[in-house]
Design a protein around this motif. Structure first.
Motif, PDB file in Angstrom:
ATOM      1  N   ARG A  63      16.007  43.321 -33.401  1.00  0.00           N
ATOM      2  CA  ARG A  63      16.268  42.860 -34.590  1.00  0.00           C
ATOM      3  C   ARG A  63      14.982  42.798 -35.256  1.00  0.00           C
ATOM      4  NH1 ARG A  63      19.765  43.586 -38.321  1.00  0.00           N
ATOM      5  NH2 ARG A  63      21.427  42.985 -36.857  1.00  0.00           N
ATOM      6  N   LEU A 118      17.257  40.029 -29.962  1.00  0.00           N
ATOM      7  CA  LEU A 118      16.223  39.467 -31.045  1.00  0.00           C
ATOM      8  C   LEU A 118      14.941  40.267 -31.503  1.00  0.00           C
ATOM      9  CD1 LEU A 118      15.503  37.043 -33.021  1.00  0.00           C
ATOM     10  CD2 LEU A 118      14.591  35.837 -30.809  1.00  0.00           C
ATOM     11  N   ASN A 164      20.017  30.848 -30.441  1.00  0.00           N
ATOM     12  CA  ASN A 164      20.582  32.377 -30.653  1.00  0.00           C
ATOM     13  C   ASN A 164      22.279  31.946 -30.596  1.00  0.00           C
ATOM     14  OD1 ASN A 164      20.620  34.789 -31.482  1.00  0.00           O
ATOM     15  ND2 ASN A 164      20.615  35.623 -29.222  1.00  0.00           N
ATOM     16  N   ALA A 214      20.802  37.020 -33.578  1.00  0.00           N
ATOM     17  CA  ALA A 214      20.044  38.239 -33.344  1.00  0.00           C
ATOM     18  C   ALA A 214      21.091  39.552 -33.949  1.00  0.00           C
ATOM     19  CB  ALA A 214      19.439  38.293 -31.951  1.00  0.00           C
TER      20      ALA A 214
END
Length: 523
Positions: free
Chosen positions: A21, A18, A123, A150
């Motif tokens: 990203r 994450l 997630n 993610a």
């Protein structure tokens, strides 16, 4: 400092994925193995014009009243606590595929005690079958639950809109300093921003890289332990120091220890070493740390070769000098006593001064002999101030611009003093040179034959430039450019343009020649 958003959660829920990203770069190492991230990995980011600092943390893998079994796990938990204390917004990451586990409840309870805004990012919601599982996480008691993926980037926009909305309002200063206005571009009103100098601290495992950063910053910013391979990610640490009333900004890059390729036995260490090599490439100055006890090893030479290959400015640091300083001091006292008595010297020469040790280091690292050598101790702080002085000096050398006239005179004299060796007996003719780049110092040389420039001759010319202009700690790049051997005539390829009257003159001449031939035939 920009506002801070911290990403936290239990191990192996996708925090690093994450983080990568959101910032749009592969900074943190992503791996299936739990507990890969240890230090706080920070990066400056921006969302819809709103700047902030994003922090990736290690997984919280301990229940309440459960004690850490090793030094690294304990230090990683302390790093998470420091990130939570500094954060304005906290993003708690959970895994929809595993549902709520006891560690999720433990982490949620810890975060509530902080009293800070918390967003719950569920997630790995990458299929329609996984979407109903999001509702289960309402049991953690948070109002804002946002499904994300993610790896594929789904749901990131909604998460970042919610996170930046919770940040404090930006304070926009309308005042511009007089110095800043003078540095601005004329007619535009813009002020130039000087980028912080990036200092990559590299070396073999367990030579004291992280300890140097903690001593310089006077904090426990990165995890330090006697276990080799403690650092895995390349961690950027902002650092400011004031010298003579001027504040200078740096980014210290802590890197993983670089071992021999055949000793790297897992993918995590492979990616750690790759990030260390990338840190060398993106740095302005590379600080190479060597263990004073172990001396210069074959791997140290390979790391130095990587620095030379990337053409980075360099400073060599001999760390842990406190471990051998007493022995060197004793040897120096014995040498002084021997000289006072006038007794003959027996056995091999023993180095007793820092200058002798410095010459020995430059002799061993002969291809990196332009780098200054500093002897330090991160534990006692010995000569760390001198290390910062060396950084400032090398940075000033990188900004040097040599006047073209003086440059040409220096190179012309160097070529006249010593011609390159040529098997065919050719002589090098130097026409002109100019500096085309400052970092690293790059010079374009116009000559008659570039094949005469061997590695040894380039080093000779580079040493001549160092004698004239300094450039200590900086690699000098010479780019010879040959003059074309033959120059084609311009008139050869110019099309012939007919002039007025040429055609009539041609016809008249043809008639005259035809009449002459007729008269000769009659005769």
């Amino acid at each position: 400092m920009p506002d801070l958003i911290a990403i936290v959660g239990r191990p192996n829920v996708g925090k690093s994925a994450l983080f990568n990203r959101i910032v749009g770069r592969r900074i943190a190492i992503v791996h299936d193995q739990p507990g890969v991230t240890r230090d706080r990995v920070m990066a400056e980011a921006e969302w819809r014009g709103r700047p902030f600092t994003l922090v990736d943390t290690g997984g919280i893998g301990l229940l309440r009243r459960e004690k850490a079994t090793d030094v690294i796990t304990k230090a990683a938990i302390e790093q998470v606590t420091l990130a939570l204390d500094a954060a304005n917004v906290i993003v708690l990451v959970v895994n929809v595929q595993e549902g709520i586990v006891p560690l999720d409840r433990e982490v949620a309870q810890r975060l509530r005690q902080s009293g800070k805004p918390i967003l719950l990012a569920v997630n790995k919601v990458d299929t329609e079958k996984a979407e109903p599982g999001v509702a289960e996480f309402t049991g953690l008691g948070f109002d804002k639950i946002l499904p994300v993926t993610a790896i594929h980037g789904e749901g990131i926009e909604a998460l970042m809109d919610a996170a930046t909305a919770l940040l404090p309002p930006m304070i926009v200063s309308s005042e511009v300093s007089v110095e800043g206005a003078e540095e601005g571009v004329e007619g535009t009103g813009d002020v130039r921003k000087t980028e912080p100098l990036k200092l990559a601290i590299v070396g073999r495992p367990n030579v004291g890289k992280s300890s140097i950063i903690n001593t310089l910053t006077k904090s426990e910013r990165v995890i330090v332990s006697p276990i080799p391979g403690t650092t895995r990610d390349s961690v950027d640490v902002p650092f400011e120091v004031e010298t003579d009333g001027v504040r200078q900004k740096y980014i210290l890059i802590d890197t993983a220890g670089m071992r021999k390729s055949r000793s790297v036995n897992d993918s995590i260490e492979f990616f750690s070493v790759k990030r260390s090599e990338d840190s060398i490439a993106r740095s302005d100055i590379t600080i190479m740390v060597i263990d004073a006890e172990e001396g210069i090893t074959e791997q140290d030479k390979k790391i130095a070769d990587k620095i030379v290959e990337e053409r980075r400015a360099c400073i060599v640091v001999i760390n842990k000098w406190d471990l051998i300083g007493e022995a060197v001091r004793t040897a120096r006292e014995e040498e002084i006593e021997r000289r006072n008595k006038g007794t003959a010297k027996q056995g091999p020469n023993v180095m007793t001064t820092l200058s002798e040790f410095g010459e020995w280091v430059q002799e061993k690292l002969f291809f990196l002999d332009y780098a200054p050598v500093i002897f330090t101790s991160a534990k006692s702080g010995f000569q760390l101030e001198r290390l910062l002085e060396a950084v400032r000096y090398v940075a000033a050398q990188l900004q040097q611009k040599v006047p073209t006239a003086i440059l040409n005179r220096t190179l012309h004299d160097a070529v006249e003093r010593r011609q390159p060796i040529s098997s065919a007996g050719h002589r090098l003719k130097f026409f002109y040179a100019t500096q085309v780049r400052q970092a690293p110092p790059t010079f374009l040389l116009f000559v008659n034959r570039d094949e005469l420039f061997s590695t040894q001759y380039k080093k000779y010319l580079a040493d001549s430039l160092r004698t004239a202009f300094g450039y200590e700690g900086c690699p000098i790049v010479l780019v010879p450019k040959p003059r074309p051997k033959t120059v084609e005539s311009v008139r050869k390829f110019r099309p012939k343009v007919p002039r007025p009257g040429d055609r009539e003159q041609y016809r008249t001449g043809r008639r005259v020649r035809g009449a002459k031939h007729q008269r000769r035939g009659k005769r």
